[in-house]
Every structure is written in C-alpha cells, then in structure tokens.
Design a protein around this motif. Sequence first.
Motif, PDB file in Angstrom:
ATOM      1  N   PHE A  78      -8.575  24.665  52.023  1.00 15.59           N
ATOM      2  CA  PHE A  78      -7.186  24.250  51.776  1.00 15.59           C
ATOM      3  C   PHE A  78      -6.622  23.477  52.970  1.00 15.59           C
ATOM      4  CE2 PHE A  78      -7.112  27.684  48.515  1.00 15.59           C
ATOM      5  CZ  PHE A  78      -6.695  26.907  47.445  1.00 15.59           C
ATOM      6  N   SER A  79      -6.998  23.892  54.192  1.00 18.36           N
ATOM      7  CA  SER A  79      -6.513  23.179  55.374  1.00 18.36           C
ATOM      8  C   SER A  79      -7.049  21.757  55.415  1.00 18.36           C
ATOM      9  CB  SER A  79      -6.911  23.934  56.641  1.00 18.36           C
ATOM     10  OG  SER A  79      -6.306  25.211  56.685  1.00 18.36           O
ATOM     11  N   LEU A  80      -8.318  21.585  55.010  1.00 15.37           N
ATOM     12  CA  LEU A  80      -8.890  20.236  54.971  1.00 15.37           C
ATOM     13  C   LEU A  80      -8.197  19.376  53.921  1.00 15.37           C
ATOM     14  CD1 LEU A  80     -12.705  21.015  55.384  1.00 15.37           C
ATOM     15  CD2 LEU A  80     -11.165  19.966  57.058  1.00 15.37           C
ATOM     16  N   VAL A  81      -7.876  20.004  52.774  1.00 11.26           N
ATOM     17  CA  VAL A  81      -7.128  19.262  51.740  1.00 11.26           C
ATOM     18  C   VAL A  81      -5.777  18.817  52.303  1.00 11.26           C
ATOM     19  CG1 VAL A  81      -5.933  19.464  49.526  1.00 11.26           C
ATOM     20  CG2 VAL A  81      -8.258  20.343  49.776  1.00 11.26           C
ATOM     21  N   GLY A  82      -5.091  19.738  52.984  1.00  8.57           N
ATOM     22  CA  GLY A  82      -3.805  19.391  53.579  1.00  8.57           C
ATOM     23  C   GLY A  82      -3.944  18.283  54.612  1.00  8.57           C
ATOM     24  N   ASP A 138       7.952   3.531  46.203  1.00  5.66           N
ATOM     25  CA  ASP A 138       7.253   2.561  47.042  1.00  5.66           C
ATOM     26  C   ASP A 138       6.247   3.271  47.946  1.00  5.66           C
ATOM     27  OD1 ASP A 138       8.597   3.681  49.236  1.00  5.66           O
ATOM     28  OD2 ASP A 138      10.172   2.157  49.204  1.00  5.66           O
ATOM     29  N   ARG A 139       5.400   2.460  48.592  1.00  3.36           N
ATOM     30  CA  ARG A 139       4.300   3.018  49.391  1.00  3.36           C
ATOM     31  C   ARG A 139       4.828   3.880  50.528  1.00  3.36           C
ATOM     32  NH1 ARG A 139      -0.647  -0.695  51.181  1.00  3.36           N
ATOM     33  NH2 ARG A 139      -1.341   0.013  49.129  1.00  3.36           N
ATOM     34  N   ARG A 140       5.926   3.469  51.162  1.00  7.87           N
ATOM     35  CA  ARG A 140       6.453   4.235  52.295  1.00  7.87           C
ATOM     36  C   ARG A 140       6.926   5.615  51.849  1.00  7.87           C
ATOM     37  NH1 ARG A 140      10.957   2.001  56.603  1.00  7.87           N
ATOM     38  NH2 ARG A 140      10.872   3.822  58.026  1.00  7.87           N
ATOM     39  N   ALA A 141       7.645   5.670  50.730  1.00 18.40           N
ATOM     40  CA  ALA A 141       8.137   6.952  50.227  1.00 18.40           C
ATOM     41  C   ALA A 141       6.981   7.829  49.769  1.00 18.40           C
ATOM     42  CB  ALA A 141       9.112   6.715  49.075  1.00 18.40           C
ATOM     43  N   ARG A 142       5.985   7.196  49.129  1.00 15.50           N
ATOM     44  CA  ARG A 142       4.824   7.977  48.685  1.00 15.50           C
ATOM     45  C   ARG A 142       4.070   8.558  49.878  1.00 15.50           C
ATOM     46  NH1 ARG A 142       0.434   4.675  45.511  1.00 15.50           N
ATOM     47  NH2 ARG A 142       0.079   3.907  47.640  1.00 15.50           N
ATOM     48  N   GLY A 143       3.947   7.760  50.938  1.00 18.73           N
ATOM     49  CA  GLY A 143       3.283   8.261  52.139  1.00 18.73           C
ATOM     50  C   GLY A 143       4.010   9.441  52.735  1.00 18.73           C
ATOM     51  N   LEU A 144       5.350   9.346  52.786  1.00 16.35           N
ATOM     52  CA  LEU A 144       6.134  10.462  53.326  1.00 16.35           C
ATOM     53  C   LEU A 144       5.955  11.717  52.488  1.00 16.35           C
ATOM     54  CD1 LEU A 144       8.205  11.414  55.405  1.00 16.35           C
ATOM     55  CD2 LEU A 144      10.018  10.612  53.857  1.00 16.35           C
ATOM     56  N   ALA A 145       5.909  11.528  51.162  1.00 19.41           N
ATOM     57  CA  ALA A 145       5.731  12.687  50.274  1.00 19.41           C
ATOM     58  C   ALA A 145       4.358  13.335  50.477  1.00 19.41           C
ATOM     59  CB  ALA A 145       5.897  12.249  48.818  1.00 19.41           C
ATOM     60  N   LEU A 146       3.332  12.491  50.634  1.00 22.82           N
ATOM     61  CA  LEU A 146       1.988  13.035  50.856  1.00 22.82           C
ATOM     62  C   LEU A 146       1.910  13.799  52.176  1.00 22.82           C
ATOM     63  CD1 LEU A 146      -0.275  10.082  49.643  1.00 22.82           C
ATOM     64  CD2 LEU A 146       0.059  12.300  48.534  1.00 22.82           C
ATOM     65  N   VAL A 147       2.532  13.241  53.228  1.00 20.61           N
ATOM     66  CA  VAL A 147       2.542  13.944  54.521  1.00 20.61           C
ATOM     67  C   VAL A 147       3.236  15.295  54.382  1.00 20.61           C
ATOM     68  CG1 VAL A 147       3.469  13.921  56.872  1.00 20.61           C
ATOM     69  CG2 VAL A 147       2.387  11.865  55.927  1.00 20.61           C
ATOM     70  N   GLY A 148       4.381  15.302  53.714  1.00 24.24           N
ATOM     71  CA  GLY A 148       5.115  16.555  53.524  1.00 24.24           C
ATOM     72  C   GLY A 148       4.312  17.565  52.735  1.00 24.24           C
ATOM     73  N   ILE A 164      -0.991  23.129  54.530  1.00 20.45           N
ATOM     74  CA  ILE A 164      -1.567  23.723  55.740  1.00 20.45           C
ATOM     75  C   ILE A 164      -0.751  24.926  56.197  1.00 20.45           C
ATOM     76  CG2 ILE A 164      -2.069  23.337  58.183  1.00 20.45           C
ATOM     77  CD1 ILE A 164      -2.652  20.412  57.460  1.00 20.45           C
ATOM     78  N   VAL A 165       0.561  24.756  56.313  1.00 21.43           N
ATOM     79  CA  VAL A 165       1.419  25.852  56.769  1.00 21.43           C
ATOM     80  C   VAL A 165       1.382  27.018  55.786  1.00 21.43           C
ATOM     81  CG1 VAL A 165       3.801  26.505  57.272  1.00 21.43           C
ATOM     82  CG2 VAL A 165       2.909  24.333  58.112  1.00 21.43           C
ATOM     83  N   GLY A 166       1.413  26.714  54.488  1.00 15.80           N
ATOM     84  CA  GLY A 166       1.371  27.777  53.482  1.00 15.80           C
ATOM     85  C   GLY A 166       0.064  28.550  53.532  1.00 15.80           C
ATOM     86  N   THR A 167      -1.036  27.816  53.707  1.00 18.36           N
ATOM     87  CA  THR A 167      -2.344  28.481  53.800  1.00 18.36           C
ATOM     88  C   THR A 167      -2.389  29.445  54.972  1.00 18.36           C
ATOM     89  OG1 THR A 167      -3.512  26.628  52.766  1.00 18.36           O
ATOM     90  CG2 THR A 167      -4.813  28.104  54.145  1.00 18.36           C
ATOM     91  N   LEU A 168      -1.931  28.981  56.136  1.00 15.22           N
ATOM     92  CA  LEU A 168      -1.954  29.825  57.328  1.00 15.22           C
ATOM     93  C   LEU A 168      -0.997  31.002  57.197  1.00 15.22           C
ATOM     94  CD1 LEU A 168      -2.093  27.077  60.104  1.00 15.22           C
ATOM     95  CD2 LEU A 168      -3.985  28.373  59.116  1.00 15.22           C
TER      96      LEU A 168
END
Length: 447
Positions: free
Chosen positions: A428-432, A2-12, A18-22
């Motif tokens: 990569f940070s902008l992608v994140g 569902d949209r809520r779960a997909r949103g959470l996955a995208l945020v994660g 971002i964290v991996g890039t840094l």
Amino acid sequence: MDRRARGLALVGLGVLVIVGTLAVGAVTAPDRSVTDGDERQTLVGSQGGGTGWHDHGSVYLVDSDEIAWREDSADSYFDVTMLPNGSVMAGFMHSGYEDGCGPYETPCTKTGFRVIDPDADGGPTVVSEHAVPVRSQGNSEVHDVERLPSGEYLMTDMDAERLVAVRNGEVTWEWRASELYTAPEDPTRRDWLHVNDVDVINESHYLVSVRNANQLVVVERGAGAVEVINADRGGSDDSCLVRGEQLVPDADGDVRCGDPDVLNHQHNPQWLGDGAVLVADSDNHRVVELHRTESGEWEPAWTLERAGGIRLDWPRDADRLSNGNTLVTDTLNTRIFEISPNGTVVWSRETPDTSPIPYEAERLPEGERVGGQRYPGGEAAGETDGRTPTATPDAPGGDVPGLSLGMTVLRAAVPSTPFWFGEAHLGFSLVGLVLVVGGGIDRWRAL
C-alpha cells in the motif's frame, strides 16, 4: 479537471494512502510487551543495528521487564552464556583493531569471544578476550562459544568453516567442515557454509548447525561427522544456492543440501535428547521440533509460526525451558518471548531501540540445557495433542506475493522498521508513493 488539479488530487490521495496505512498498522499492532508478574531473568546477545547490523551490538540482562545492565563496547555480540562464577561469555565481532591484524591491513576486524564481569566497579566490564583477525566484517564472525569441562573453549569458526577448541590461546582440537562438504579454494573469501552454532551433547559429541546446507551435523571428537540431520537428497539442489551460491558441487555436480521444508537456513538448535531437536528454522519463519522416525529420517513434529497474534519473522534462537515452555528470539520482530505448550505467551519483551536486532537469549539461571521436554508428534500444526499453538488470526502484514524480498531488504537496511510493517503495508505504501510521484509529474508538466 485540468492536469494541475489532477496532479494535486493524486498527490493528496497518495499521501492519504501512505498515512492511512501507517496509522492503521500502528493502531492495530499487537503488544510485544507481556508479563504475568513472575520474576524472570533473561540474558540477551544483540547483533546490534545500523547498516548490515555491524554496529551497536550489546549484551544485556532483562530482569522481569527492565534492563538491569548492558555492555555495548563491540560492534556485534552473538551467543551469550552465564558462567558458574557469574561472569558472562559472549561471541563477538569488532572492527578498528590496530594491532595483531596478521595478513590483513590495519585497522582490521577481529572475532572470537569475550568474558564480561557484570558486577565490576563502574559497570559491566570486559575482563578477557580471545580474538583473531578475519578478512571481512560480515559472515566471518564467531557466533557461538561453549566452555568445556576440560577448560577448553569450543567455538564455531565461520571464517574457516570449522569447529575449533582453544586453551590459553592455543588450538587443541579442530573439525573442518571440508571433511564432509566440498570446499572452495579459500573459504575465507566467501560465505560458504556459515557454521553458526555448536552445542555439547556429551563429552565426545557436538551438535553443529551448518546454515547454508540446511543441515545439523553430529560430530564425534576424534571420529568426525557421525550423523546428518536433514540429510541431502542428492543432485544439485537450488534451495541451498539462494544466498550467492555458497555451496560447492562435488565431481558429479551434487551438493550436500537438506530439504528446505524441514530446515531452511536455521540457527541455534537445542538437543532435547536422542531423536529430538528444537530449532529456530529461520528462513521458514518458524520454530520447529524435529523427531527421528523409525526409518532414521528427521521430520517436523511440532511447529510454532505465530505467537501473541504476530507471525514469527526470522527467529534465530529457541530454548525448551525446564518448566516446559519455549523461549524464542524473534529477530526481525525485535522481541524475546516465552510461550507455553498450549500456545499462550506468558512473557514478552521488545528489544531496545539502541540495539534492536537480537541474536540469542538465555533464561537464567538454567541457560540453554542439553535435554528437555519433548512435545508429542503430530502431522501438522494444531494437531499435536493440543500442544502445538493453535492458529491465530492473521497478524498485520501477512504475506503478499512478490513483496517478501522487498521486506527482507528493507529490514536489513533499516532495522528500526516497525515490527508490524509487513508485505501488505509495503504494498500500500508503494501504491501511495506511485500516486504521489505521478501527481507530482502531472503538476510539473502543467507548469
């Protein structure tokens, strides 16, 4: 999903990117601190930090790899020179003056030069100051000052775009760039030429850096300009109009503009001898040694684009030392380093977080000399008899098309940006960030 779960996955996923890039960038970054154990004293003028780099300026002495003393009472400091008596002369800019503002409202900004006694009781102290009010805080500063044998002080006046000599506060001589370049109605209202450096070649000739024209000019006292290094090619050249169209066309629509492949908005040239100059070629992100050819043209003979596994980022000073090495102020990598002719970094020091943006550095006791060892000419980097540093593997943050402007804006706005954070990290940070925002929107719509 569902949209809520997909949103959470995208945020994660975005946070992970971002964290991996840094994390990867920080772990794989080359070390900016290098020493071979030899004792060195390096005098540094720092433009400072903060918004527009108009704050936290300082002059400091690096003794081997430790800061021995520091004077930080000006918004910005620029060129630094140790005088024979041990005092230090420095170009500066400072705001907040209540007196002597001339035509400008108080509090005003002043620029000029200061003399600092590093051994004064209570610590380094400004013992004298020559300063004049200027219209704006930026692009009006005195970036360079030289003390002449006559007792005069020779300065670059970026506000009026001229060379000016003073003694006891009085003007004794000047050369106005409008003798060579077409001038606007009022140079103080725009960053027209950005005359940012002058070096004394001999008692009558001075080497001048005209940044916005991509040119160096040899000025003879009493005669005016006698040679232009990287002479203009004729026509209206857009390469000299990239910083707000500072240059003014003549009646034919032409501007004086040098080839940006030779020099591009340079700083702090050093006269190595007749037919050779060493220059911090700032917007080309390199140090270049130019030689005069038999035809009278000036061409790159030696270039330095990387050092210690790090690509140079807007260097603003390079000095050929008496030992044949080169001392480089790598401004946006916030480091000063010394490199040997074969490309080995023998000493490097990162600048302090309190004043991260260096403008110029001088090795003591020699300072910036007139004359120095030339490196043999060659067709390209890596082909100069082994003297041009050989190519090193791409450092973190190599060029990525379309992101160079973003990095320029980021570093200007946030001087504390890590030196290793380059175009790839920004991408990569902008992608994140897009993933995090997109995921957040999905979750919000699902509520």
